[in-house]
Scaffold this motif. Structure first.
Motif, PDB file in Angstrom:
ATOM      1  N   LEU A  37       0.771  -1.214  -0.215  1.00 37.00           N
ATOM      2  CA  LEU A  37      -0.166  -0.099  -0.368  1.00 37.00           C
ATOM      3  C   LEU A  37       0.571   1.356  -0.049  1.00 37.00           C
ATOM      4  CD1 LEU A  37      -2.266   1.629   0.232  1.00 37.00           C
ATOM      5  CD2 LEU A  37      -2.830   1.342   2.866  1.00 37.00           C
ATOM      6  N   ARG A  38       1.610   1.214   0.365  1.00 36.82           N
ATOM      7  CA  ARG A  38       3.062   2.329   0.504  1.00 36.82           C
ATOM      8  C   ARG A  38       2.930   2.654  -1.046  1.00 36.82           C
ATOM      9  NH1 ARG A  38       3.587   3.072   6.167  1.00 36.82           N
ATOM     10  NH2 ARG A  38       3.626   1.401   7.231  1.00 36.82           N
ATOM     11  N   GLN A  39       3.771   2.062  -1.955  1.00 39.80           N
ATOM     12  CA  GLN A  39       4.155   2.805  -2.846  1.00 39.80           C
ATOM     13  C   GLN A  39       3.122   3.445  -3.606  1.00 39.80           C
ATOM     14  OE1 GLN A  39       2.885  -1.574  -5.418  1.00 39.80           O
ATOM     15  NE2 GLN A  39       3.197  -0.200  -6.548  1.00 39.80           N
ATOM     16  N   TRP A  40       1.297   3.881  -2.749  1.00 42.97           N
ATOM     17  CA  TRP A  40       0.303   4.717  -3.442  1.00 42.97           C
ATOM     18  C   TRP A  40       0.326   6.011  -2.135  1.00 42.97           C
ATOM     19  CZ3 TRP A  40      -0.171  -0.743  -4.111  1.00 42.97           C
ATOM     20  CH2 TRP A  40      -0.630  -1.109  -6.304  1.00 42.97           C
ATOM     21  N   ALA A  41       1.428   5.945  -1.125  1.00 48.83           N
ATOM     22  CA  ALA A  41       1.273   6.503  -0.353  1.00 48.83           C
ATOM     23  C   ALA A  41       3.069   7.677  -0.371  1.00 48.83           C
ATOM     24  CB  ALA A  41       1.306   5.971   1.570  1.00 48.83           C
ATOM     25  N   HIS A  42       2.383   8.808  -0.711  1.00 49.22           N
ATOM     26  CA  HIS A  42       3.391   9.852  -1.262  1.00 49.22           C
ATOM     27  C   HIS A  42       3.760  11.147  -0.610  1.00 49.22           C
ATOM     28  CE1 HIS A  42       2.175   7.927  -5.236  1.00 49.22           C
ATOM     29  NE2 HIS A  42       0.476   8.350  -4.820  1.00 49.22           N
ATOM     30  N   ASP A  43       4.193  10.792   1.194  1.00 48.10           N
ATOM     31  CA  ASP A  43       4.908  11.652   1.107  1.00 48.10           C
ATOM     32  C   ASP A  43       5.980  11.340   2.007  1.00 48.10           C
ATOM     33  OD1 ASP A  43       3.364   9.488   3.400  1.00 48.10           O
ATOM     34  OD2 ASP A  43       3.884  11.052   5.175  1.00 48.10           O
ATOM     35  N   ARG A  44       7.124  11.976   2.632  1.00 51.18           N
ATOM     36  CA  ARG A  44       8.507  11.742   3.244  1.00 51.18           C
ATOM     37  C   ARG A  44       8.121  10.669   3.913  1.00 51.18           C
ATOM     38  NH1 ARG A  44      12.261  14.107   6.018  1.00 51.18           N
ATOM     39  NH2 ARG A  44      10.791  15.265   7.127  1.00 51.18           N
ATOM     40  N   HIS A  45       7.324   9.799   4.555  1.00 50.41           N
ATOM     41  CA  HIS A  45       7.000   9.150   5.201  1.00 50.41           C
ATOM     42  C   HIS A  45       6.444   7.911   4.693  1.00 50.41           C
ATOM     43  CE1 HIS A  45       8.715  12.478   8.192  1.00 50.41           C
ATOM     44  NE2 HIS A  45       9.353  11.358   8.209  1.00 50.41           N
ATOM     45  N   ASN A  46       5.678   7.987   3.619  1.00 51.61           N
ATOM     46  CA  ASN A  46       5.110   7.222   3.338  1.00 51.61           C
ATOM     47  C   ASN A  46       3.710   6.894   4.434  1.00 51.61           C
ATOM     48  OD1 ASN A  46       7.600   6.036   2.001  1.00 51.61           O
ATOM     49  ND2 ASN A  46       6.056   6.330   0.379  1.00 51.61           N
ATOM     50  N   THR A  47       3.016   7.955   4.791  1.00 51.64           N
ATOM     51  CA  THR A  47       1.783   7.976   5.748  1.00 51.64           C
ATOM     52  C   THR A  47       0.771   7.548   5.400  1.00 51.64           C
ATOM     53  OG1 THR A  47       2.769  10.158   6.496  1.00 51.64           O
ATOM     54  CG2 THR A  47       0.827   9.110   7.439  1.00 51.64           C
ATOM     55  N   VAL A  48       0.385   6.475   5.913  1.00 52.49           N
ATOM     56  CA  VAL A  48      -1.058   5.192   5.296  1.00 52.49           C
ATOM     57  C   VAL A  48      -2.157   5.970   6.279  1.00 52.49           C
ATOM     58  CG1 VAL A  48      -0.192   3.624   4.130  1.00 52.49           C
ATOM     59  CG2 VAL A  48      -0.796   3.068   6.222  1.00 52.49           C
ATOM     60  N   ASP A  49      -1.799   6.455   7.980  1.00 48.25           N
ATOM     61  CA  ASP A  49      -3.162   6.441   9.001  1.00 48.25           C
ATOM     62  C   ASP A  49      -2.633   7.816   9.195  1.00 48.25           C
ATOM     63  OD1 ASP A  49       0.347   6.401   9.998  1.00 48.25           O
ATOM     64  OD2 ASP A  49      -0.738   5.032  11.786  1.00 48.25           O
ATOM     65  N   ASP A  50      -3.863   8.420   9.891  1.00 44.51           N
ATOM     66  CA  ASP A  50      -4.211   9.421  10.805  1.00 44.51           C
ATOM     67  C   ASP A  50      -5.218   9.411  11.412  1.00 44.51           C
ATOM     68  OD1 ASP A  50      -4.079  12.143  10.845  1.00 44.51           O
ATOM     69  OD2 ASP A  50      -4.339  12.857   9.197  1.00 44.51           O
ATOM     70  N   THR A  51      -5.180  10.559  12.884  1.00 42.02           N
ATOM     71  CA  THR A  51      -5.837  10.152  13.850  1.00 42.02           C
ATOM     72  C   THR A  51      -7.536  10.087  13.224  1.00 42.02           C
ATOM     73  OG1 THR A  51      -6.080  12.852  13.779  1.00 42.02           O
ATOM     74  CG2 THR A  51      -4.443  11.786  14.975  1.00 42.02           C
ATOM     75  N   PRO A  52      -8.593   9.613  14.898  1.00 36.89           N
ATOM     76  CA  PRO A  52     -10.092   9.579  13.640  1.00 36.89           C
ATOM     77  C   PRO A  52     -10.281  10.939  13.762  1.00 36.89           C
ATOM     78  CG  PRO A  52      -9.624   8.285  15.844  1.00 36.89           C
ATOM     79  CD  PRO A  52      -8.557   8.550  15.855  1.00 36.89           C
ATOM     80  N   TYR A  53     -11.212  11.326  12.883  1.00 46.22           N
ATOM     81  CA  TYR A  53     -12.101  12.124  12.652  1.00 46.22           C
ATOM     82  C   TYR A  53     -13.292  11.332  14.558  1.00 46.22           C
ATOM     83  CZ  TYR A  53     -11.575  15.245   9.520  1.00 46.22           C
ATOM     84  OH  TYR A  53     -11.276  15.717   8.201  1.00 46.22           O
ATOM     85  N   GLY A  54     -13.248  13.072  15.741  1.00 47.87           N
ATOM     86  CA  GLY A  54     -14.546  12.470  16.092  1.00 47.87           C
ATOM     87  C   GLY A  54     -13.628  12.106  17.442  1.00 47.87           C
ATOM     88  N   GLY A  55     -12.530  11.574  17.579  1.00 50.01           N
ATOM     89  CA  GLY A  55     -11.468  11.412  18.764  1.00 50.01           C
ATOM     90  C   GLY A  55     -11.463   9.681  18.468  1.00 50.01           C
ATOM     91  N   TRP A  66      -5.047   4.599  -0.197  1.00 50.69           N
ATOM     92  CA  TRP A  66      -6.061   3.357  -0.517  1.00 50.69           C
ATOM     93  C   TRP A  66      -7.121   3.526  -2.369  1.00 50.69           C
ATOM     94  CZ3 TRP A  66      -6.117  -1.578   0.457  1.00 50.69           C
ATOM     95  CH2 TRP A  66      -5.885  -2.306   1.634  1.00 50.69           C
ATOM     96  N   GLY A  67      -7.299   4.522  -2.687  1.00 50.54           N
ATOM     97  CA  GLY A  67      -7.850   5.184  -3.088  1.00 50.54           C
ATOM     98  C   GLY A  67      -7.136   4.568  -4.572  1.00 50.54           C
ATOM     99  N   GLU A  68      -5.854   5.848  -4.338  1.00 49.64           N
ATOM    100  CA  GLU A  68      -5.273   5.210  -5.268  1.00 49.64           C
ATOM    101  C   GLU A  68      -4.550   3.657  -5.622  1.00 49.64           C
ATOM    102  OE1 GLU A  68      -1.527   7.839  -5.975  1.00 49.64           O
ATOM    103  OE2 GLU A  68      -2.860   9.560  -4.415  1.00 49.64           O
ATOM    104  N   ALA A  69      -4.487   3.334  -4.439  1.00 53.33           N
ATOM    105  CA  ALA A  69      -4.013   1.695  -4.581  1.00 53.33           C
ATOM    106  C   ALA A  69      -5.155   0.393  -5.730  1.00 53.33           C
ATOM    107  CB  ALA A  69      -3.850   0.787  -3.483  1.00 53.33           C
TER     108      ALA A  69
END
Ligand code: 6GU
Length: 291
Positions: A37-55, A66-69
């Motif tokens: 999946l990281r093939q399709w993560a383009h920032d310097r750290h190949n980030t694939v995750d983030d904090t959840p909305y709503g906490g 995921w969309g690009e993959a």
């Protein structure tokens, strides 16, 4: 059949090179593509995750990788003439993956698996692809894995062994426990092979008797015993018309009786006793009925 797996741990899928699935790949019936999946993560750290909305705890897998993959994998499969894909999303909150699911998936030309880590994938990814292809969210059981990769291995093995020409013998899965279409799903009983005596332990006499009828009957009895012991829920679910006279006698000897609805229940007064089906003994509340 074409299989694509998109994961942040491609090496977790290395077992797909081994044994039955590995041979099916080498011989041709299975065409497996594992993607990072990281093939399709383009920032310097190949980030694939983030904090959840709503906490809340944990991280959520981001839409863009995921969309690009999936766009890329879907385009590649269509170009190679793979047919129409089914998107399989492994998740503990999915519908149960059963032998029936395995049979249905084995009839598809192309499956795309999206095993997730963390708290799962941003919902919009599934919603988006569900407008384009059939999507199945599937769970392999009532426990929580750290990620969906092991579930993909389980599902692929269950599906691959059903493909024509993958198991040596087409008859081999006719008698599988949980084979769909069987009127009764019973667990399989014990099996034996040579030597005839091992550490003082023999083999059930009937199996070396040469009486095919008696052998079939013995195997069925063993299956009934094992099912009643390990999976009483399967006995309760059976259409009672599927039990012959001998089955009924065996079940009665094990403490089972036809209940008011015709289906088998444990104990002569299973309903009257208020059996909750949990298999737990009634709590001792001091309210036992007088005799
Ligand atoms: Cl498909 N994924 C995860 N993470 N946990 C599970 C599962 C799937 N099925 C049961 N538990």
């Amino acid at each position: 059949m074409r299989l694509d797996v998109v994961t942040i741990f491609p090496e977790y899928l290395d077992p797909l090179d081994v044994s039955l699935v590995g041979k099916a790949r080498a011989r041709g019936p299975l065409d497996v593509h594992v993607h990072d999946l990281r093939q399709w993560a383009h920032d310097r750290h190949n980030t694939v995750d983030d904090t959840p909305y709503g906490g809340g705890p944990g991280m959520v897998m981001k839409t863009d990788p995921w969309g690009e993959a999936l766009d890329s994998v879907v385009a590649d499969g269509y170009e190679s003439g793979a047919g129409r894909p089914v998107l399989v999303v492994p998740t503990p909150s999915g519908r149960p993956f059963t032998q029936e699911t395995a049979v249905r998936l084995s009839e598809q030309p192309w499956l795309i698996f999206t095993p997730a880590r963390y708290e799962g994938i941003d919902r919009r990814v599934v919603d988006e692809y569900a407008t384009r292809v059939p999507v199945l969210e599937l769970s392999i059981g009532d426990y929580v894995l750290a990620g969906g990769e092991a579930a993909v291995l389980v599902m692929v093995e269950a599906v691959a062994r059903l493909l024509p020409g993958v198991l040596g013998n087409a008859e081999s899965h006719r008698d599988d426990s949980f084979a769909p279409g069987a009127m009764v799903d019973l667990l399989e009983g014990p099996v034996y092979t040579k030597p005839p005596l091992w550490r003082g332990r023999g083999v059930p006499e009937v199996l070396v008797s040469g009486h095919h009828g008696r052998i079939a009957r013995w195997r069925r009895d063993e299956a009934l015993h094992r099912t009643a012991e390990h999976r009483p829920d399967l006995i309760e679910r059976c259409d009672p018309a599927a039990f012959d006279k001998h089955d009924r006698a065996t079940l009665a000897a094990l403490g089972w009786q036809p209940g008011p609805g015709g289906r088998y229940v444990r104990g002569p007064l299973a309903d009257a006793e208020g059996d909750d089906g949990s298999g737990d003994p009634e709590p001792a509340t001091g309210t036992a009925r007088r005799r």
